[in-house]
Write a protein that holds these residues in place. Sequence first.
Motif, mmCIF file in Angstrom:
data_model
loop_
_atom_site.group_PDB
_atom_site.id
_atom_site.type_symbol
_atom_site.label_atom_id
_atom_site.label_comp_id
_atom_site.label_asym_id
_atom_site.label_seq_id
_atom_site.Cartn_x
_atom_site.Cartn_y
_atom_site.Cartn_z
ATOM 1 N N GLY A 19 0.848 -1.323 -0.015
ATOM 2 C CA GLY A 19 0.036 -0.045 -0.039
ATOM 3 C C GLY A 19 0.845 1.244 0.125
ATOM 4 N N ARG A 20 0.721 2.016 1.011
ATOM 5 C CA ARG A 20 1.584 3.290 1.152
ATOM 6 C C ARG A 20 2.713 3.125 2.120
ATOM 7 N NH1 ARG A 20 -2.840 8.339 1.008
ATOM 8 N NH2 ARG A 20 -3.765 7.969 -0.785
ATOM 9 N N ASP A 21 2.604 2.101 2.963
ATOM 10 C CA ASP A 21 3.724 1.782 3.894
ATOM 11 C C ASP A 21 4.792 0.962 3.673
ATOM 12 O OD1 ASP A 21 1.645 3.283 5.762
ATOM 13 O OD2 ASP A 21 0.651 1.376 6.210
ATOM 14 N N TRP A 22 5.933 1.247 4.074
ATOM 15 C CA TRP A 22 7.140 0.644 3.963
ATOM 16 C C TRP A 22 7.209 -0.358 5.414
ATOM 17 C CZ3 TRP A 22 9.831 -0.237 -0.374
ATOM 18 C CH2 TRP A 22 10.060 0.807 -1.346
ATOM 19 N N ASP A 52 11.869 -11.523 -10.667
ATOM 20 C CA ASP A 52 10.793 -10.378 -10.432
ATOM 21 C C ASP A 52 9.801 -10.858 -9.703
ATOM 22 O OD1 ASP A 52 12.740 -8.632 -11.528
ATOM 23 O OD2 ASP A 52 11.969 -8.944 -13.550
ATOM 24 N N GLU A 53 9.600 -11.909 -8.797
ATOM 25 C CA GLU A 53 8.531 -12.178 -8.171
ATOM 26 C C GLU A 53 9.003 -12.834 -6.872
ATOM 27 O OE1 GLU A 53 5.653 -13.998 -11.399
ATOM 28 O OE2 GLU A 53 7.019 -15.530 -10.346
ATOM 29 N N ILE A 54 8.298 -12.415 -5.759
ATOM 30 C CA ILE A 54 8.283 -13.100 -4.453
ATOM 31 C C ILE A 54 7.343 -13.728 -3.920
ATOM 32 C CG2 ILE A 54 10.306 -11.061 -3.644
ATOM 33 C CD1 ILE A 54 7.629 -9.710 -2.389
ATOM 34 N N MET A 55 7.532 -14.543 -2.791
ATOM 35 C CA MET A 55 6.729 -15.611 -2.214
ATOM 36 C C MET A 55 6.517 -15.301 -0.690
ATOM 37 S SD MET A 55 6.066 -19.571 -2.955
ATOM 38 C CE MET A 55 4.436 -20.258 -3.218
ATOM 39 N N PRO A 56 5.829 -14.422 -0.131
ATOM 40 C CA PRO A 56 5.991 -14.540 1.482
ATOM 41 C C PRO A 56 5.382 -15.788 1.902
ATOM 42 C CG PRO A 56 4.042 -13.023 0.473
ATOM 43 C CD PRO A 56 4.935 -13.623 -0.693
ATOM 44 N N ALA A 64 0.098 -8.030 6.757
ATOM 45 C CA ALA A 64 -0.034 -6.982 5.654
ATOM 46 C C ALA A 64 -1.188 -7.476 4.734
ATOM 47 C CB ALA A 64 1.353 -7.138 4.858
ATOM 48 N N ARG A 65 -1.787 -6.596 4.256
ATOM 49 C CA ARG A 65 -2.815 -7.020 3.200
ATOM 50 C C ARG A 65 -2.353 -7.137 1.786
ATOM 51 N NH1 ARG A 65 -7.653 -2.775 4.006
ATOM 52 N NH2 ARG A 65 -8.728 -4.294 2.848
ATOM 53 N N VAL A 66 -1.963 -8.310 1.526
ATOM 54 C CA VAL A 66 -1.363 -8.483 0.313
ATOM 55 C C VAL A 66 -2.223 -9.724 -0.162
ATOM 56 C CG1 VAL A 66 1.107 -8.032 0.783
ATOM 57 C CG2 VAL A 66 0.181 -10.158 1.438
ATOM 58 N N ALA A 67 -2.163 -10.092 -1.773
ATOM 59 C CA ALA A 67 -2.817 -11.213 -2.368
ATOM 60 C C ALA A 67 -1.931 -11.520 -3.580
ATOM 61 C CB ALA A 67 -4.057 -10.395 -2.727
ATOM 62 N N LEU A 86 3.721 -10.520 -6.578
ATOM 63 C CA LEU A 86 3.426 -11.468 -5.474
ATOM 64 C C LEU A 86 3.081 -12.736 -6.140
ATOM 65 C CD1 LEU A 86 2.228 -11.107 -2.006
ATOM 66 C CD2 LEU A 86 1.665 -13.099 -3.073
ATOM 67 N N SER A 87 3.950 -13.864 -6.333
ATOM 68 C CA SER A 87 3.567 -15.219 -7.042
ATOM 69 C C SER A 87 2.533 -16.059 -6.392
ATOM 70 C CB SER A 87 5.003 -15.800 -7.452
ATOM 71 O OG SER A 87 5.461 -16.433 -6.397
ATOM 72 N N GLY A 88 2.635 -16.060 -5.032
ATOM 73 C CA GLY A 88 1.662 -16.901 -4.273
ATOM 74 C C GLY A 88 2.073 -16.878 -2.707
ATOM 75 N N PHE A 89 1.678 -17.763 -2.030
ATOM 76 C CA PHE A 89 2.080 -17.756 -0.544
ATOM 77 C C PHE A 89 2.755 -19.196 -0.215
ATOM 78 C CE2 PHE A 89 -1.318 -14.577 -0.774
ATOM 79 C CZ PHE A 89 -0.579 -13.449 -0.089
ATOM 80 N N ALA A 90 3.512 -19.267 0.726
ATOM 81 C CA ALA A 90 4.420 -20.370 1.111
ATOM 82 C C ALA A 90 3.989 -20.712 2.521
ATOM 83 C CB ALA A 90 6.060 -20.124 0.973
#
Length: 204
Positions: A19-22, A52-56, A64-67, A86-90
């Motif tokens: 969002g707007r937050d770091w 160029d992808e990450i997977m939290p 965090a509000r991520v999708a 964001l490629s997915g969730f691990a």
Amino acid sequence: PNVASAALRSTLSTKWQVGRDWQDVYLIGVNDFSAIDVNRIEAAEGDFPAADEIMPEIAVRDLARVAVGQPLLVRDRQGQTHDVTLSGFAYSPAALSPALTQLAVAYAPAEQVRRWNGATGDNALVVRFDNFAARDETIADIQRLLRQRGLPIIQQQVRDPDNFVGKRELDALVRVLGLFSALGLLLSGFLAANTLSAIAAEGM
């Protein structure tokens, strides 16, 4: 001789923009997501990350509000920002819950993390022991080998598979639940006995 398996990883403590937050994020670079023997990672949702992808970790959604498919910004060690998706969730049983650490953990291709680090090689060694009881001698051997090769040892973490973070609290919770279950059975038996006594009394 006490090493069951080992793997090199690239790690980077940095920030990502949600969002707007770091917010703080700990990136772990994996060389081959299809061949992980130490600290195994599963794709709980979506796919393993490509360039160029990450997977939290999936538990990051508590912080965090991520999708999946969401665009994000990640800072490298020099402070430059990079666009990632964001490629997915691990899910990794070895990962600590963000609820405890207040730190998001995400995975990415090792080459990408090395580039963000400004390094040509990996900076972390992960080892699984055959015999955890003999870990101190094995750790000393590994440290001696690394020093012989001129590699600095900045930090060391040892995780006991039988004493993970929160185990004591979980064991206490299980005991409390067991007591409540026993109390529930006792009360149920008492109520059943009273009901039978009342029925017998009415029949007399």
